[in-house]
Structure formats: structure tokens, C-alpha cells
Write a protein that holds these residues in place. Structure first.
Motif, PDB file in Angstrom:
ATOM      1  N   ALA A  10      49.919  31.735  59.601  1.00  0.00           N
ATOM      2  CA  ALA A  10      49.103  32.159  58.469  1.00  0.00           C
ATOM      3  C   ALA A  10      48.586  30.952  57.693  1.00  0.00           C
ATOM      4  O   ALA A  10      49.228  29.894  57.666  1.00  0.00           O
ATOM      5  N   LEU A  11      47.440  31.137  57.085  1.00  0.00           N
ATOM      6  CA  LEU A  11      46.867  30.172  56.142  1.00  0.00           C
ATOM      7  C   LEU A  11      46.853  30.852  54.783  1.00  0.00           C
ATOM      8  O   LEU A  11      46.288  31.937  54.628  1.00  0.00           O
ATOM      9  N   ILE A  12      47.495  30.221  53.802  1.00  0.00           N
ATOM     10  CA  ILE A  12      47.515  30.753  52.438  1.00  0.00           C
ATOM     11  C   ILE A  12      46.658  29.842  51.563  1.00  0.00           C
ATOM     12  O   ILE A  12      46.946  28.657  51.425  1.00  0.00           O
ATOM     13  N   ILE A  13      45.591  30.394  51.004  1.00  0.00           N
ATOM     14  CA  ILE A  13      44.692  29.641  50.128  1.00  0.00           C
ATOM     15  C   ILE A  13      44.994  30.043  48.691  1.00  0.00           C
ATOM     16  O   ILE A  13      44.785  31.206  48.299  1.00  0.00           O
ATOM     17  N   LEU A  14      45.501  29.111  47.917  1.00  0.00           N
ATOM     18  CA  LEU A  14      45.843  29.385  46.520  1.00  0.00           C
ATOM     19  C   LEU A  14      44.697  28.950  45.624  1.00  0.00           C
ATOM     20  O   LEU A  14      44.301  27.785  45.611  1.00  0.00           O
ATOM     21  N   SER A  15      44.178  29.905  44.863  1.00  0.00           N
ATOM     22  CA  SER A  15      43.083  29.655  43.934  1.00  0.00           C
ATOM     23  C   SER A  15      43.562  30.000  42.524  1.00  0.00           C
ATOM     24  O   SER A  15      44.757  30.192  42.293  1.00  0.00           O
ATOM     25  N   ASN A  16      42.618  30.083  41.584  1.00  0.00           N
ATOM     26  CA  ASN A  16      42.994  30.454  40.218  1.00  0.00           C
ATOM     27  C   ASN A  16      42.628  31.897  39.900  1.00  0.00           C
ATOM     28  O   ASN A  16      42.600  32.310  38.746  1.00  0.00           O
ATOM     29  N   VAL A  17      42.310  32.683  40.947  1.00  0.00           N
ATOM     30  CA  VAL A  17      42.088  34.120  40.811  1.00  0.00           C
ATOM     31  C   VAL A  17      42.957  34.838  41.843  1.00  0.00           C
ATOM     32  O   VAL A  17      43.498  34.222  42.756  1.00  0.00           O
ATOM     33  N   ASP A  18      43.070  36.166  41.697  1.00  0.00           N
ATOM     34  CA  ASP A  18      44.018  36.931  42.513  1.00  0.00           C
ATOM     35  C   ASP A  18      43.568  37.171  43.948  1.00  0.00           C
ATOM     36  O   ASP A  18      44.356  37.631  44.773  1.00  0.00           O
ATOM     37  N   GLY A  19      42.304  36.896  44.254  1.00  0.00           N
ATOM     38  CA  GLY A  19      41.809  37.129  45.601  1.00  0.00           C
ATOM     39  C   GLY A  19      40.298  37.248  45.585  1.00  0.00           C
ATOM     40  O   GLY A  19      39.628  36.729  44.694  1.00  0.00           O
ATOM     41  N   ILE A  20      39.751  37.956  46.590  1.00  0.00           N
ATOM     42  CA  ILE A  20      38.316  38.197  46.673  1.00  0.00           C
ATOM     43  C   ILE A  20      37.995  39.476  45.894  1.00  0.00           C
ATOM     44  O   ILE A  20      38.514  40.548  46.208  1.00  0.00           O
ATOM     45  N   TYR A  21      37.159  39.354  44.871  1.00  0.00           N
ATOM     46  CA  TYR A  21      36.776  40.511  44.066  1.00  0.00           C
ATOM     47  C   TYR A  21      35.493  41.138  44.607  1.00  0.00           C
ATOM     48  O   TYR A  21      34.692  40.477  45.263  1.00  0.00           O
ATOM     49  N   ASN A  22      35.299  42.400  44.273  1.00  0.00           N
ATOM     50  CA  ASN A  22      34.073  43.091  44.697  1.00  0.00           C
ATOM     51  C   ASN A  22      32.949  42.873  43.683  1.00  0.00           C
ATOM     52  O   ASN A  22      31.984  43.626  43.632  1.00  0.00           O
ATOM     53  N   GLY A  23      33.059  41.848  42.875  1.00  0.00           N
ATOM     54  CA  GLY A  23      32.070  41.503  41.859  1.00  0.00           C
ATOM     55  C   GLY A  23      32.573  40.306  41.084  1.00  0.00           C
ATOM     56  O   GLY A  23      33.441  39.562  41.549  1.00  0.00           O
ATOM     57  N   ASN A  24      32.063  40.126  39.885  1.00  0.00           N
ATOM     58  CA  ASN A  24      32.515  39.031  39.029  1.00  0.00           C
ATOM     59  C   ASN A  24      33.929  39.316  38.531  1.00  0.00           C
ATOM     60  O   ASN A  24      34.165  40.368  37.934  1.00  0.00           O
ATOM     61  N   PRO A  25      34.893  38.396  38.773  1.00  0.00           N
ATOM     62  CA  PRO A  25      36.274  38.635  38.315  1.00  0.00           C
ATOM     63  C   PRO A  25      36.375  38.893  36.813  1.00  0.00           C
ATOM     64  O   PRO A  25      37.341  39.530  36.356  1.00  0.00           O
ATOM     65  N   ALA A  26      35.399  38.401  36.049  1.00  0.00           N
ATOM     66  CA  ALA A  26      35.411  38.613  34.598  1.00  0.00           C
ATOM     67  C   ALA A  26      34.992  40.035  34.222  1.00  0.00           C
ATOM     68  O   ALA A  26      35.225  40.480  33.092  1.00  0.00           O
ATOM     69  N   ASP A  27      34.384  40.760  35.157  1.00  0.00           N
ATOM     70  CA  ASP A  27      33.964  42.143  34.915  1.00  0.00           C
ATOM     71  C   ASP A  27      35.188  43.055  34.941  1.00  0.00           C
ATOM     72  O   ASP A  27      35.927  43.085  35.934  1.00  0.00           O
ATOM     73  N   PRO A  28      35.443  43.812  33.879  1.00  0.00           N
ATOM     74  CA  PRO A  28      36.633  44.687  33.842  1.00  0.00           C
ATOM     75  C   PRO A  28      36.656  45.753  34.928  1.00  0.00           C
ATOM     76  O   PRO A  28      37.712  46.293  35.268  1.00  0.00           O
TER      77      PRO A  28
END
Length: 360
Positions: free
Chosen positions: A164-182
Motif C-alpha cells: 500500500a501507498l499512504i499519502i498523508l495530506s492536511n485534509v481527510d481525503g478526496i472530496y466531491n467538491g471544495n473541502p471548505a464547503d459544508p
């Protein structure tokens, strides 16, 4: 039971960097604690770590403004020593040894250099040493650079045959839009294949890194297509690594399903070698149909319409159809000069054998 026993972990710049651009030593220490915990459970780990530039930026103050390339070289030269020393001390507290591997994009363009790197890390892992890999930013500038460490981590994961490859970012994963959008939410699973995620993945780059989420998706899909699971998660969450391996179903992240179709180590190398292509091979419609058909097919000179560029035997080339669409990349069995003299010939060895061919 841990889900994977061989993992590559990529820690992004935004995970290791504070708002002022300096190194976040507290977060770095927490991640080392997690890696040490997994290491003691016999998990083989390769760490691909950003942070050298951030580490150097906090260490040295320049008297005059530098251009971006010069600043990157200066900060990384100073910061790389500081960063690896910090990792060394943190891992030593756990009784674990680590070692530094600096590489450049050019080192993946030669099969010999590629195998030398692989052997180096294999020896380290066999002796319970954790490889810490980073691009050698002091000499990698402009076209010699990786897109970012996501690209490097994908190359390392496939080269070393990780689970496995684990990519650590500053968000929880791939969002279906802007992560800032509620209303946006994390896409929990992405099947292997050519699913187009560009319509809703943010194209903006991270604050301190060179890449963005679209780059992560592209790399993740390619690595997953080569049979390696890819997980994108938030590196700032406590115990994120043990949770991803121990209880992934309850840990928010994006999981790219690995393809079950086997792929050889040579094809894995070729799959990531497009950036090292020395020329182009253009083929006719019949050759295109054969190449994209259900049977394993090589690129034969009888179907080649044009050779572009100057390449030697065993170099990487791009393959195009009549409309100029790229079909894939491959390793050639002739020089460009030899290939030009043999265009249209039948019953001779292929220009690109199927075993040395990767289709997009």
C-alpha cells in the motif's frame, strides 16, 4: 491484525509545515511515534518525506531576495541535513535506525540507476533500517524536478512492490467538491480503472507543496492500476497510521482499490517513465486497433508510419495513433536511425515488445 505489511508513507509539506512556513516538530514527532509502533509490529516501512525546504527556511535568513530556484536550493541544502538529523534522533528514541536516500527524476529514467536504488532500499529494509526518501532539491530544478513528492512516492511504492501507498495530506481525503464547503464529503472508495475525477477535485496547489489534489488522484489511480492499494488521509489526525492499518473501515480516508491484474516489474517502471521519453512512434489505424484489442500485441514496424526524435536502443518513447492521441509508452528494441530504415518491414523483431509496453 494489520491489513498491510509493506507500506510506503508519503508525508506532505502541509502536514509538516506550520502556518509561518517553518517545520512542525511536534507533528513530526507524533508521526515518528506511529511509524515506530508499526515497525515494531514487523511492518516494512519506507518514508517519503517533504519538509527540507521548511526546515531550512527556519534556519537561515537571506540578506537579499533570491529567485525561487535559488531559494529552494539554499533552503533544501541546509534543511535536508537538519531534517534527517531530526528524524535520526526521533527514531533513535525508539531504538530504530533510519537512513537517508536522496534521489532525482533522472535516476528513474535509467533502468540501471532504477535497480541500484531498489537494491539500496531492499538492503536497508532487510536490516531493519527505515529508508527516508526525498528529492535532492539542491540539484533538481525546472524540468529535472518531480511534479512533487506524490509522484516520487508513487515511483517508490511501485519500484519496491509495496502492499500500500499512504499519502498523508492536511485534509481527510478526496472530496466531491471544495473541502471548505459544508455540503462536501469525502469519497470513501474509488474503483480501479480510468474514472475521471477532474470535474470535482480541487486544482489549487497546497500552500507549501508543489502539487495539488488532482496530482494526488492521478498518481493514486496509476499506482492502484499497478496492483497497489492507495490511501489518502489526514496526517494531522492522531494515530492516523495505526488506524488506517488496524481499523480502516472506521477511519475517514479515500481508498483506491488496487487492480487484481498482475503487472511485471519492468512494466511498472515503464508506466512511470513517460517523463523520460526520448522520442515518438506513430502508428496506423490497423496497428492501433491491434494494440487496443483483447490480445497481447507488440508494436511492429509494419504498422509504424513515423519516427520522431533521436533515441537509442532501450530508450523510452511515446506511442501515438494517426490522430495524435497518445496510446502509451514503451522501451524500443532499435535506435531511431535503425527504425527509420526498417519502416513498413514485415517478419522482423518488434520495435516495442509487449513485455516492454505500457498502454495509457
Amino acid at each position: 491484525m494489520l491489513k498491510y505489511k509493506k507500506i510506503a508513507v508519503k508525508i506532505g509539506s502541509n502536514v509538516l509545515t506550520r502556518k509561518d512556513g517553518t517545520l512542525d516538530v511536534t507533528r513530526m514527532s507524533a508521526l515518528v511515534d506511529q511509524i515506530a509502533e508499526l515497525h515494531k509490529q514487523q511492518v516494512e516501512i519506507i518514508l517519503i518525506s517533504s519538509g527540507a525546504v521548511a526546515s531550512g527556511r527556519s534556519e537561515i535568513k537571506v540578506e537579499k531576495k533570491l529567485d525561487p530556484a535559488s531559494a529552494r536550493q539554499l533552503y533544501s541544502a541546509v534543511g535536508q541535513a537538519k531534517l534527517i538529523n531530526r528524524y535520526y534522533e526521533l527514531f533513535r528514541e525508539h531504538g530504530i535506525r533510519c537512513g537517508q536516500v536522496l534521489t532525482t527524476k533522472e535516476n528513474f529514467g535509467s533502468r540501471t540507476h532504477y535497480l541500484n536504488q531498489k537494491h539500496c532500499m531492499e538492503v536497508m529494509l532487510e536490516n531493519k533500517v527505515i529508508p527516508i526518501v526525498n528529492e535532492n532539491d539542491t540539484i533538481s530544478v525546472t524540468e529535472l524536478m518531480f511534479t512533487d513528492n506524490d509522484e516520487l512516492s508513487g515511483l517508490i511504492a511501485t519500484m519496491m512492490g509495496m502492499d500500500a501507498l499512504i499519502i498523508l495530506s492536511n485534509v481527510d481525503g478526496i472530496y466531491n467538491g471544495n473541502p471548505a464547503d459544508p455540503d462536501a464529503y469525502v469519497i470513501r472508495e474509488i474503483e480501479s480503472g480510468k474514472e475521471d475525477l477532474s470535474s470535482f477535485v480541487q486544482t489549487s496547489k497546497s500552500s507549501f507543496g508543489r502539487g495539488g489534489m488532482l496530482t494526488k488522484c492521478s498518481i493514486a489511480q496509476k499506482v492502484a492500476d499497478e496492483g497497489i492499494a492507495v490511501l489518502i488521509a489526514n496526517g494531522k489526525k492522531e494515530q492516523i497510521l495505526p488506524d488506517l492499518l488496524g481499523k480502516p473501515s472506521t477511519t475517514v480516508h479515500t481508498f483506491f482499490h488496487p487492480s487484481s491484474k498482475p503487472i511485471s516489474s519492468v512494466k511498472k517502471w515503464i508506466a512511470h517513465s513517460e517523463g523520460f521519453a526520448k522520442g515518438e512512434v506513430h502508428i496506423n489505424r490497423g496497428a492501433t486497433e491491434a494494440l487496443l484489442g483483447p490480445k497481447a500485441t507488440s508494436v511492429l514496424l509494419v504498422g509504424v508510419t513515423a519516427i520522431k526524435g533521436d533515441f537509442e536502443k532501450d530508450d523510452i518513447v511515446r506511442i501515438f495513433d494517426e490522430k495524435g492521441n497518445q496510446l502509451g509508452v514503451g522501451c524500443v528494441a532499435y535506435t531511431s536511425e535503425e527504425a527509420c530504415t526498417l519502416l513498413g518491414k514485415r517478419d522482423i523483431k518488434p520495435l516495442i515488445h509487449y513485455d516492454y509496453l505500457y498502454l495509457d
